[in-house]
Design a protein around this motif. Sequence first.
Motif, PDB file in Angstrom:
ATOM      1  N   LEU A 202       0.683  40.719  -4.207  1.00  0.00           N
ATOM      2  CA  LEU A 202      -0.309  40.235  -5.161  1.00  0.00           C
ATOM      3  C   LEU A 202      -1.445  39.508  -4.456  1.00  0.00           C
ATOM      4  O   LEU A 202      -2.615  39.639  -4.834  1.00  0.00           O
ATOM      5  CB  LEU A 202       0.385  39.294  -6.162  1.00  0.00           C
ATOM      6  N   LYS A 288      -2.948  34.310 -13.788  1.00  0.00           N
ATOM      7  CA  LYS A 288      -4.074  34.939 -13.096  1.00  0.00           C
ATOM      8  C   LYS A 288      -5.372  34.188 -13.361  1.00  0.00           C
ATOM      9  O   LYS A 288      -6.203  34.014 -12.461  1.00  0.00           O
ATOM     10  CB  LYS A 288      -4.219  36.396 -13.526  1.00  0.00           C
ATOM     11  N   HIS A 422       8.360  42.683  -9.019  1.00  0.00           N
ATOM     12  CA  HIS A 422       7.053  42.086  -8.754  1.00  0.00           C
ATOM     13  C   HIS A 422       6.145  42.324  -9.954  1.00  0.00           C
ATOM     14  O   HIS A 422       5.401  43.314  -9.997  1.00  0.00           O
ATOM     15  CB  HIS A 422       6.443  42.692  -7.491  1.00  0.00           C
ATOM     16  N   GLY A 424       3.523  40.997 -10.683  1.00  0.00           N
ATOM     17  CA  GLY A 424       2.112  40.957 -10.302  1.00  0.00           C
ATOM     18  C   GLY A 424       1.544  42.286  -9.860  1.00  0.00           C
ATOM     19  O   GLY A 424       0.327  42.486  -9.892  1.00  0.00           O
ATOM     20  N   ASP A 425       2.399  43.245  -9.433  1.00  0.00           N
ATOM     21  CA  ASP A 425       1.882  44.551  -9.036  1.00  0.00           C
ATOM     22  C   ASP A 425       2.579  45.702  -9.762  1.00  0.00           C
ATOM     23  O   ASP A 425       2.428  46.865  -9.370  1.00  0.00           O
ATOM     24  CB  ASP A 425       1.969  44.745  -7.510  1.00  0.00           C
TER      25      ASP A 425
END
Length: 508
Positions: A202, A288, A422, A424-425
């Motif tokens: 990320l 974010k 994950h 975030g990805d």
Amino acid sequence: MRRLIGMASLKRATTLLSNFRRQSTITKSLPQLTKDRYPHIKRGDYATLSQKHLDYFVGLLGRNRVLTDPSDCEMYNVDFIKAVRGYSQCVLKPQTTEEVSNILSFCNQHRLAVCPQGGNTGLVGGSVPVFDEVVLSTSLLNKIISIDDISGVMVCEAGCVLERLDETLGERGLMMPLDLGAKGSCNIGGNVSTNAGGLRLLRYGNLHGSVLGVEAVKANGDVIDCLSTLKKDNTGYHLMHLFIGSEGTLGIVTKVAIHCPSRPTSLNLALLGLHSFEDILRTYSRAKKELSEILSSCEMMDASSLDVVTSHLKLKSPLGEFPFYMVIETSGSNEKHDEEKLNAFLESVMGDGIVADGTVTNEPSKIRLIWDLRERITEGLLHDGYLFKYDISLPIKDFYSLIPKMRERLGSDASRIAGYGHIGDGNIHLNISVPEFRPDVLKKVEPYVYELTSKLKGSVSAEHGVGFRKPPYIHYSKSDNAIGLMKELKNMMDPNGILNPYKVLPSQ
């Protein structure tokens, strides 16, 4: 360690978590030979190892670096999760690029199949033989060649262990841009060859962005020197990218040049408990925006994933029981600024009822304890029995969608179906545990799980590679023309097909 309870301010916890030592490798019986478990895979038209071949290898490397005793070869024949097993009778341990070149030139001339292997931490059967391929271990290619403090570029050999590299860089105020649970044993060459992702993609991106150059040896022994240390080198084709993610099928990576960012001086980690996956999405979206430049990692795990480390490995969670958990890490250079920003974020998401409970710390020992809860899940899952493990990329809104569908499909056939990864990805790790390998369960899972992934416009492999387990399913993520081009590259660079056969590309 600070504990978040309801709307209360952040408070120092009154008790400390105990330190836990990593358990030794799980002892269990060897898996069935791959050729017997997957009888549809046929051995290629390769030579059988002979005394003449062994004599050459001993002459080149010496007797101590040519392993032929079955007990010595065993660990190189079995993968980390004990799902596949080859029967190689020879393990070679070169110490230089020149030795790798000579080995491959000889094997290519005599049509001996070769299985490159680093730390053997792969999870898709890509790093162990399928039949009797000669194993070429890069473990003795383990020198750090240079570290440039100004540019942050490190050049090292492929067999360097990831954790050792990070520790050495730490002495210079730098860090590896890659971090993953297997860092204590995985090799950087294997990381590059599988384009490993890890916990901080990320923040730092994947290895296609961090790696500046590689040295690799082709099947015929030719050494390809693309070991640039420049961030900008726009001279034609970026040949090094052919080797990143090709899993040793196009060439064996022997050296790597990688850009290493400055090590943060301020690090904070939060473990959060949440009631729904929708709350995870809301928390990630807020993180974010509100943490922005200091957000370095955002992970999730469901209750079943956390249970394997608390029940099997006896790690202690500082939180109570929740359906979902998140690990959020921030890193920067201003401790006061970063703490204030993270605390404001946590109070905000808890005040809005998105996060139910949490704990946060900036103390290294306690950060390590929280990361262990996430990083040791695979280790804990192995205690369940046989593990069907899937590494998938999905649109983030669909991140957790496969887990309830697989639970409904398998029912009592599976002892555990867990999801973590994950957030975030978009990389979810789907894990299906059964007491022992069952072909009928495999047929229920594959290709169903890949069909679902394709319908959601995901990828059948996010970071573990294709290996041996996924070539029949690569078409769910790659077009026929793309697969055709990959085969053309393979035929051009390895016309005899000796490099890591039966991996990555479908046989038909």
